[in-house]
Scaffold this motif. Structure first.
Motif, PDB file in Angstrom:
ATOM      1  N   UNK A 239     125.345  13.524  46.854  1.00  0.00           N
ATOM      2  CA  UNK A 239     126.672  12.963  47.090  1.00  0.00           C
ATOM      3  C   UNK A 239     127.278  12.443  45.787  1.00  0.00           C
ATOM      4  N   UNK A 240     126.463  11.794  44.966  1.00  0.00           N
ATOM      5  CA  UNK A 240     126.952  11.316  43.683  1.00  0.00           C
ATOM      6  C   UNK A 240     127.323  12.463  42.765  1.00  0.00           C
ATOM      7  N   UNK A 287     136.097   4.099  34.259  1.00  0.00           N
ATOM      8  CA  UNK A 287     135.838   4.308  35.683  1.00  0.00           C
ATOM      9  C   UNK A 287     137.124   4.681  36.402  1.00  0.00           C
ATOM     10  N   UNK A 288     137.109   5.700  37.256  1.00  0.00           N
ATOM     11  CA  UNK A 288     138.303   6.030  38.032  1.00  0.00           C
ATOM     12  C   UNK A 288     138.547   4.973  39.106  1.00  0.00           C
ATOM     13  N   UNK A 289     139.772   4.895  39.591  1.00  0.00           N
ATOM     14  CA  UNK A 289     140.128   3.938  40.631  1.00  0.00           C
ATOM     15  C   UNK A 289     139.774   4.532  41.990  1.00  0.00           C
ATOM     16  N   UNK A 294     132.857   4.084  46.956  1.00  0.00           N
ATOM     17  CA  UNK A 294     132.802   5.265  46.088  1.00  0.00           C
ATOM     18  C   UNK A 294     132.655   4.872  44.617  1.00  0.00           C
ATOM     19  N   UNK A 295     133.254   3.722  44.234  1.00  0.00           N
ATOM     20  CA  UNK A 295     133.094   3.260  42.855  1.00  0.00           C
ATOM     21  C   UNK A 295     131.622   2.978  42.567  1.00  0.00           C
ATOM     22  N   UNK A 296     130.951   2.346  43.511  1.00  0.00           N
ATOM     23  CA  UNK A 296     129.521   2.050  43.324  1.00  0.00           C
ATOM     24  C   UNK A 296     128.711   3.337  43.239  1.00  0.00           C
ATOM     25  N   UNK A 300     126.628   4.717  40.051  1.00  0.00           N
ATOM     26  CA  UNK A 300     125.197   5.010  40.178  1.00  0.00           C
ATOM     27  C   UNK A 300     124.893   6.420  39.680  1.00  0.00           C
ATOM     28  N   UNK A 301     125.778   7.359  40.019  1.00  0.00           N
ATOM     29  CA  UNK A 301     125.549   8.755  39.620  1.00  0.00           C
ATOM     30  C   UNK A 301     125.679   8.918  38.110  1.00  0.00           C
ATOM     31  N   UNK A 302     126.698   8.305  37.508  1.00  0.00           N
ATOM     32  CA  UNK A 302     126.857   8.453  36.059  1.00  0.00           C
ATOM     33  C   UNK A 302     125.774   7.693  35.312  1.00  0.00           C
ATOM     34  N   UNK A 303     125.292   6.581  35.894  1.00  0.00           N
ATOM     35  CA  UNK A 303     124.187   5.844  35.288  1.00  0.00           C
ATOM     36  C   UNK A 303     122.930   6.703  35.278  1.00  0.00           C
ATOM     37  N   UNK A 304     122.657   7.358  36.409  1.00  0.00           N
ATOM     38  CA  UNK A 304     121.479   8.230  36.486  1.00  0.00           C
ATOM     39  C   UNK A 304     121.628   9.425  35.559  1.00  0.00           C
ATOM     40  N   UNK A 305     122.842   9.954  35.455  1.00  0.00           N
ATOM     41  CA  UNK A 305     123.097  11.066  34.540  1.00  0.00           C
ATOM     42  C   UNK A 305     122.757  10.655  33.107  1.00  0.00           C
TER      43      UNK A 305
END
Length: 377
Positions: A239-240, A287-289, A294-296, A300-305
């Motif tokens: 999903x992320x 970060x997009x608005x 969804x922001x969280x 999380x996805x970009x942090x894991x990336x």
């Protein structure tokens, strides 16, 4: 690999049926008519149409169809045009066969020595040049050695592989420690894996970095293949992954004389939605608005990336020495640098950008030259 295509001639009503694995479909008369090879319809040298295919009657039909003796079919269309098609050529068109090598994802275990090439041999031998192009198209990067370290040699290398792209940094740029530089690349700090100029439209397709001097023990170059990392992220956080793929992000560059801003998703895809690279620079994005949930998830996805890009299992580190030049796909292969101490000695690189299609054009030209030579023999 896609299933092989088999074509079936149907007499009544006249049609061509395609079978590809479990998928079966009738070829559109418009699709077939557009693929005419007749000399009064297609200019032989440029392979450009001499008619406007957009003006064809939407109700165009096959008036008659007759099987030939040499794996071909003769078709008469309702607009009066007649054409003999080679079935294997039509099948290849449907199959989408490409003469270019496919991208091969890699991780830190890659055989780096197999992607090193002698610049002198590339200049002297088309076979060596072809091998370097093949490696670049497969793996997204190569390293050339024995490149002379005189100024602007990088432009000669760039012209060999494609077309140099001029930016606000000039036709090429100097990378060494200077406190007043307009980018962190011009400091001695560590640079995490990133893509260059994600704020530009279009983003530079290819980057070259040529080492003129490296007298420091630090400043190791780092490379990581985003295709391998994205496959892991998609498996771990589907999903992320989708959110990063479909959500535009603002990238911004600012200095005393320039401001460049654009919006694009972090994951770059082809026309069929398959990943081809990323737009990634934690120094330049926002970060997009989105709503709180969804922001969280996006974060999380970009942090894991980012964690995966830094993972030693994916990241390849090496020392780029004087006379060595690395060329890499700016969106597919992220690059970075470890910190270095300028008091140890001088570290000076030159860089430039190329348009994406240069190596593919050079590769295709070599294939055509080889084919022509075979015909002559």
């Amino acid at each position: 690999m896609p299933a092989q295509v088999r074509l079936e001639i149907v007499e009544q009503p006249p049609a061509l049926r395609a079978h590809q694995g479990d998928h079966h479909f009738t070829l559109s008369p418009l699709w077939l008519r557009e693929r005419t090879r007749s000399r009064d319809q297609l200019e032989p040298m440029t392979q450009q149409r001499l008619f406007d295919s957009h003006a064809l009657d939407p109700d165009l039909a096959i008036a008659s169809l007759e099987s030939g003796c040499h794996d071909d079919v003769h078709i008469a269309f309702s607009d009066g045009h007649q054409e003999t098609f080679q079935l294997d050529a039509l099948a290849a068109d449907i199959q989408g066969h490409s003469h270019f090598p496919s991208a091969t994802p890699w991780d830190a275990r890659i055989d780096h020595q197999g992607l090193r090439f002698d610049w002198r041999q590339i200049l002297a031998d088309d076979a060596a040049f072809h091998q370097s192009l093949d490696a670049y198209l497969r793996y997204g990067y190569i390293v050339l050695h024995d490149v002379p370290t005189d100024p602007e040699r990088i432009l000669e290398v760039g012209a060999k592989y494609g077309y140099v792209k001029e930016t606000n940094f000039g036709r090429y740029f100097e990378v060494y420690s200077r406190p007043t530089g307009n980018d962190l690349a011009y400091r001695s700090v560590a640079l995490g894996p990133h893509t260059d100029n994600p704020y530009r439209h279009p983003v530079p397709g290819i980057q070259l970095l040529h080492c003129l001097v490296n007298e420091t023990s630090g400043g190791l170059s780092t490379l990581v293949d985003s295709l391998q990392v994205l496959a892991t992220l998609q498996h771990e956080m589907p999903e992320g992954y989708q959110l990063l793929k479909q959500t535009p992000v603002r990238f911004r560059f600012l200095d005393a004389g320039t401001e460049l801003v654009t919006h694009r998703s972090m994951i770059q895809t082809d026309a069929e939605g398959r990943p081809t690279g990323v737009h990634y620079s934690p120094r330049l994005d926002s970060l997009p608005l989105l709503d709180a949930c969804d922001t969280r998830l996006f974060h999380q996805a970009r942090k894991r990336l980012g964690e995966l890009f830094l993972d030693p299992d994916f990241e390849f580190r090496f020392r780029l020495g004087a006379g060595e030049l690395m060329m890499f796909d700016n969106s597919r292969v992220l690059h970075g640098r470890t910190r270095y101490n300028p008091d140890e000695g001088h570290r000076h690189l030159q860089g430039c950008y190329l348009d994406t299609d240069g190596p593919r054009e050079r590769y295709a030209s070599l294939l055509k030259d080889a084919h022509t030579a075979q015909e002559v023999v």
